[in-house]
Design a protein around this motif. Structure first.
Motif, PDB file in Angstrom:
ATOM      1  N   LEU A  81       0.716  -1.077   0.106  1.00  0.00           N
ATOM      2  CA  LEU A  81       0.051  -0.266  -0.349  1.00  0.00           C
ATOM      3  C   LEU A  81       1.102   1.266  -0.306  1.00  0.00           C
ATOM      4  CD1 LEU A  81      -2.801  -0.996   2.416  1.00  0.00           C
ATOM      5  CD2 LEU A  81      -2.773  -0.745  -0.009  1.00  0.00           C
ATOM      6  N   PRO A  82       0.641   2.221  -0.906  1.00  0.00           N
ATOM      7  CA  PRO A  82       1.275   3.622  -1.079  1.00  0.00           C
ATOM      8  C   PRO A  82       0.854   4.280   0.445  1.00  0.00           C
ATOM      9  CG  PRO A  82      -0.880   4.285  -2.017  1.00  0.00           C
ATOM     10  CD  PRO A  82      -0.792   3.052  -1.553  1.00  0.00           C
ATOM     11  N   THR A  83       2.331   4.817   1.186  1.00  0.00           N
ATOM     12  CA  THR A  83       2.172   5.529   2.744  1.00  0.00           C
ATOM     13  C   THR A  83       2.749   7.064   2.250  1.00  0.00           C
ATOM     14  OG1 THR A  83       3.690   3.655   3.631  1.00  0.00           O
ATOM     15  CG2 THR A  83       3.724   5.839   4.725  1.00  0.00           C
ATOM     16  N   LEU A  84       1.997   7.654   2.666  1.00  0.00           N
ATOM     17  CA  LEU A  84       2.145   9.210   2.953  1.00  0.00           C
ATOM     18  C   LEU A  84       2.256   9.645   3.961  1.00  0.00           C
ATOM     19  CD1 LEU A  84      -1.909  10.256   1.279  1.00  0.00           C
ATOM     20  CD2 LEU A  84       0.289   9.396   0.286  1.00  0.00           C
ATOM     21  N   THR A  85       2.771  10.691   4.155  1.00  0.00           N
ATOM     22  CA  THR A  85       3.444  11.587   4.334  1.00  0.00           C
ATOM     23  C   THR A  85       2.389  13.045   5.548  1.00  0.00           C
ATOM     24  OG1 THR A  85       5.944  11.570   5.193  1.00  0.00           O
ATOM     25  CG2 THR A  85       4.980  12.468   5.875  1.00  0.00           C
ATOM     26  N   VAL A  86       2.094  12.888   6.074  1.00  0.00           N
ATOM     27  CA  VAL A  86       0.628  14.344   7.102  1.00  0.00           C
ATOM     28  C   VAL A  86       1.072  14.503   7.369  1.00  0.00           C
ATOM     29  CG1 VAL A  86      -1.314  13.708   7.630  1.00  0.00           C
ATOM     30  CG2 VAL A  86      -0.569  11.974   6.547  1.00  0.00           C
ATOM     31  N   THR A  87       1.480  15.782   7.649  1.00  0.00           N
ATOM     32  CA  THR A  87       1.417  16.716   8.413  1.00  0.00           C
ATOM     33  C   THR A  87      -0.248  17.609   9.711  1.00  0.00           C
ATOM     34  OG1 THR A  87       2.553  19.234   8.711  1.00  0.00           O
ATOM     35  CG2 THR A  87       1.232  18.735   6.588  1.00  0.00           C
ATOM     36  N   THR A  88       0.352  17.515  10.459  1.00  0.00           N
ATOM     37  CA  THR A  88      -0.713  18.346  11.188  1.00  0.00           C
ATOM     38  C   THR A  88      -0.004  18.786  12.369  1.00  0.00           C
ATOM     39  OG1 THR A  88      -2.433  17.463  12.527  1.00  0.00           O
ATOM     40  CG2 THR A  88      -1.087  16.898  13.161  1.00  0.00           C
ATOM     41  N   ILE A  89      -0.716  19.534  13.283  1.00  0.00           N
ATOM     42  CA  ILE A  89      -1.061  20.819  14.542  1.00  0.00           C
ATOM     43  C   ILE A  89      -1.878  20.205  15.736  1.00  0.00           C
ATOM     44  CG2 ILE A  89      -2.205  22.208  13.889  1.00  0.00           C
ATOM     45  CD1 ILE A  89      -0.521  23.788  14.400  1.00  0.00           C
ATOM     46  N   LEU A  90      -0.804  20.124  16.961  1.00  0.00           N
ATOM     47  CA  LEU A  90      -1.919  19.898  18.164  1.00  0.00           C
ATOM     48  C   LEU A  90      -2.494  21.296  18.433  1.00  0.00           C
ATOM     49  CD1 LEU A  90       1.181  18.542  20.214  1.00  0.00           C
ATOM     50  CD2 LEU A  90      -0.265  16.933  18.866  1.00  0.00           C
ATOM     51  N   GLU A  91      -4.144  20.517  18.526  1.00  0.00           N
ATOM     52  CA  GLU A  91      -4.914  21.059  18.733  1.00  0.00           C
ATOM     53  C   GLU A  91      -6.249  20.842  18.707  1.00  0.00           C
ATOM     54  OE1 GLU A  91      -8.262  24.242  16.873  1.00  0.00           O
ATOM     55  OE2 GLU A  91      -6.080  25.000  16.042  1.00  0.00           O
ATOM     56  N   LEU A 117      -9.838   4.492   1.345  1.00  0.00           N
ATOM     57  CA  LEU A 117      -8.958   4.884   0.049  1.00  0.00           C
ATOM     58  C   LEU A 117      -7.560   3.861   0.001  1.00  0.00           C
ATOM     59  CD1 LEU A 117      -9.010   8.561  -0.540  1.00  0.00           C
ATOM     60  CD2 LEU A 117     -10.441   6.757  -1.849  1.00  0.00           C
ATOM     61  N   ARG A 118      -7.621   3.659   0.615  1.00  0.00           N
ATOM     62  CA  ARG A 118      -6.633   1.543   0.793  1.00  0.00           C
ATOM     63  C   ARG A 118      -5.153   2.281   1.315  1.00  0.00           C
ATOM     64  NH1 ARG A 118      -7.697  -2.115   3.141  1.00  0.00           N
ATOM     65  NH2 ARG A 118      -5.992  -3.160   1.538  1.00  0.00           N
ATOM     66  N   PHE A 119      -4.820   3.275   1.692  1.00  0.00           N
ATOM     67  CA  PHE A 119      -3.551   3.647   1.674  1.00  0.00           C
ATOM     68  C   PHE A 119      -2.802   3.923   3.615  1.00  0.00           C
ATOM     69  CE2 PHE A 119      -5.476   7.795   2.366  1.00  0.00           C
ATOM     70  CZ  PHE A 119      -5.197   8.147   3.492  1.00  0.00           C
ATOM     71  N   GLN A 120      -1.604   3.660   3.533  1.00  0.00           N
ATOM     72  CA  GLN A 120      -0.899   3.499   5.060  1.00  0.00           C
ATOM     73  C   GLN A 120      -0.566   4.991   5.341  1.00  0.00           C
ATOM     74  OE1 GLN A 120       1.272   0.562   4.918  1.00  0.00           O
ATOM     75  NE2 GLN A 120       3.192   1.289   3.820  1.00  0.00           N
ATOM     76  N   TYR A 121       0.170   5.568   6.428  1.00  0.00           N
ATOM     77  CA  TYR A 121       0.664   7.281   6.461  1.00  0.00           C
ATOM     78  C   TYR A 121       0.996   7.196   7.373  1.00  0.00           C
ATOM     79  CZ  TYR A 121      -3.442   6.610   9.925  1.00  0.00           C
ATOM     80  OH  TYR A 121      -4.076   6.149  11.141  1.00  0.00           O
ATOM     81  N   ARG A 122       2.019   8.100   7.921  1.00  0.00           N
ATOM     82  CA  ARG A 122       2.812   8.364   9.016  1.00  0.00           C
ATOM     83  C   ARG A 122       2.530  10.020   8.744  1.00  0.00           C
ATOM     84  NH1 ARG A 122       8.305  10.239   8.313  1.00  0.00           N
ATOM     85  NH2 ARG A 122       9.328   9.678  10.212  1.00  0.00           N
ATOM     86  N   VAL A 123       2.494  10.092  10.327  1.00  0.00           N
ATOM     87  CA  VAL A 123       1.979  11.203  10.795  1.00  0.00           C
ATOM     88  C   VAL A 123       3.392  12.055  11.934  1.00  0.00           C
ATOM     89  CG1 VAL A 123       0.175  13.346  12.246  1.00  0.00           C
ATOM     90  CG2 VAL A 123      -0.412  10.506  11.423  1.00  0.00           C
ATOM     91  N   LYS A 124       3.292  13.261  11.012  1.00  0.00           N
ATOM     92  CA  LYS A 124       4.469  14.163  12.232  1.00  0.00           C
ATOM     93  C   LYS A 124       3.867  15.287  12.493  1.00  0.00           C
ATOM     94  CE  LYS A 124       6.934  15.815   9.636  1.00  0.00           C
ATOM     95  NZ  LYS A 124       7.377  17.782   9.166  1.00  0.00           N
ATOM     96  N   VAL A 125       3.581  16.261  13.502  1.00  0.00           N
ATOM     97  CA  VAL A 125       3.292  17.140  13.872  1.00  0.00           C
ATOM     98  C   VAL A 125       4.234  18.385  13.243  1.00  0.00           C
ATOM     99  CG1 VAL A 125       2.637  18.795  16.356  1.00  0.00           C
ATOM    100  CG2 VAL A 125       2.596  16.514  16.150  1.00  0.00           C
TER     101      VAL A 125
END
Length: 484
Positions: free
Chosen positions: A43-53, A79-87
């Protein structure tokens, strides 16, 4: 010996490789603000950026949770993808710096440090020029967050009348007078209450009837005491009416005192500009700040000039800092209305002013050439159609306060008490009919003994009972003189 040497070398090599892989895995787990989920080969891996709130993204133990994390999980499953979350590193949403570069999550997407941004990121024209946004997953606007005791004003002298509207008070006065008139009429018509009209005094005079009705409003027992069934029907119906009315009044008056919605002198942004007791500001570099900067509205321009002149004192770095400052000082926070609703739900001493301007939405940001923009937009629409977005909204915005809202107190209008007034009217009609039935029965017995027509005796009884006392006395004195 020679045969065992290659085996020993293989074992040592395997142990060294396992040790290096475990150390690398431990090093990845020590990275702050990184959450990797759904790691599946192929599965494709997406890098997700977010903010703490709060409540969008929050740290709970070693993982991240919140509205955006639940939304991201639902999108990944669909959508069948995997992800990596970073703040986001600088803790910013995304604005143009003095050097012309974008900061925050928008900057990370432009620098290819992240594939998408899933956060309470407002869709604006400036951001849309450099990145792409999906269909908004939350609708919001710009509101004013206040602390109740900083904006409360003295109650009016007649504030005790506020639980009911003017129409309701008028209806209550009319019901009181109508009930007293029915009580007076039924007491005169009923032979069980007034057996000898020519020789006895009727205790239910009009003034006594008014006093009886007023006593019931104060839950006090007063005289005269009804004896006939018809009079008691009217009295019981009036007692039940006043009991329900007093319960509604007390409940609404308590809600009025606790909600504080009527004591808000700051209802609009114009009210906020005119007052001098509260400082006000917004998040530094946020879309709300640039909304007021670019607006042509004179009131909005005054707000921007105020914040620009005092930016060191009124602009805050984070949403949590803004909420804490509202609770601790004379400060009004201008920001996203949906986030302010959450603050008012979590902190019962906070309230949002009614006016909301600048309707906008929170969307998922991607690069302009990203193949994920269209699928993510369709997935968001599907989640909305399935009711999943509403479920997440209710889950993370649950209120801990007994009120809601500003929710929403208001004086009781006549339609809200229509059934109560209808029951009173039916009861009064039953009382009058019962009195007429009692009088009809008495007239029938009298007509049988006197051998007269029942109708004539019935009409004579009504005329006798409704005759004015002062007019009856001269006729009685005249007949007495004639007999003498």
């Amino acid at each position: 010996m020679d045969k065992g040497l290659p085996f020993t070398l293989c074992v040592v090599t395997a142990l060294l490789l396992l040790r290096e892989s475990s150390q690398a895995g431990a090093g990845r787990n020590d990275d702050a603000g990184i959450d990797s989920r759904g790691q599946v080969e192929g599965l494709p891996t997406l890098t997700v950026t977010t903010i703490l709130e709060d409540p969008y993204v929050m740290v709970r133990g070693a993982e991240l949770e919140g509205y955006c994390m639940d939304l991201l999980g639902a999108l990944a499953e669909m959508l069948r993808f995997q992800y990596r979350v970073k703040v986001v590193g600088d803790g910013q949403y995304g604005a143009v710096s003095a050097g012309g570069n974008w900061t925050g999550m928008i900057g990370e997407i432009l620098r290819k440090e992240a594939d998408i941004a899933v956060a309470p990121l407002t869709v604006t024209s400036a951001r849309e020029e450099v990145v792409s946004f999906t269909t908004p997953f939350l609708q919001t606007g710009i509101g004013i967050l206040l602390r109740k005791d900083t904006v409360s004003q003295e109650m009016s002298f007649f504030h005790f009348l506020s639980p009911f509207s003017k129409e309701t008070w008028t209806g209550l006065l009319f019901a009181y007078l109508l009930t007293c008139c029915c009580l007076f009429l039924v007491a005169r018509l009923s032979p069980c209450e007034w057996n000898e009209p020519k020789n006895e005094e009727n205790h239910f005079t009009f003034l006594n009837s008014l006093w009886f009705g007023a006593g019931a409003l104060a839950l006090q027992g007063v005289t005269p005491r009804p004896q006939a069934l018809s009079v008691r029907v009217v009295a019981v119906v009036w007692w039940l009416f006043t009991l329900a009315l007093l319960a509604a009044y007390i409940a609404n008056f308590t809600a009025l005192l606790s909600s504080g919605s009527e004591q808000l002198p700051i209802q609009t942004f114009e009210d906020l500009v005119k007052q001098r007791n509260l400082e006000f500001g917004t998040l530094e570099g946020s879309s709300t700040f640039y909304f007021f900067k670019n607006s042509k509205n004179p009131i909005h321009q005054m707000i921007y000039e105020y914040m620009e002149k005092r930016r060191e004192h009124v602009l805050v770095k984070t949403y949590q800092e803004a909420v804490q400052r509202v609770m601790d000082s004379n400060y009004a926070f201008i920001g996203e209305s949906i986030s302010q609703d959450l603050a008012a739900a979590r902190h019962c001493n906070l309230i949002r002013a009614p006016e909301v301007i600048g309707a906008r939405g929170f969307g998922i940001a991607t690069t302009q050439a990203s193949p994920w923009t269209k699928p993510l937009s369709i997935a968001v629409l599907k989640l909305r159609e399935l009711g999943d977005l509403d479920y997440l909204r209710n889950k993370w915005w649950e209120s801990s306060c007994l009120r809601h809202s500003r929710d929403r107190w208001g004086p009781l209008e006549p339609p809200a008490l229509g059934g109560l007034f209808l029951a009173l009217g039916v009861g009064l009609a039953l009382g009058v009919l019962a009195a007429l039935a009692e009088l009809s029965n008495s007239s029938r017995l009298t007509a049988g003994h006197a051998k007269k027509s029942c109708c004539s005796v019935f009409v004579e009884e009504i005329c006798t009972r409704l005759r004015i006392k002062e007019k009856a006395r001269p006729s009685q004195e005249t007949s007495g003189k004639a007999n003498a």
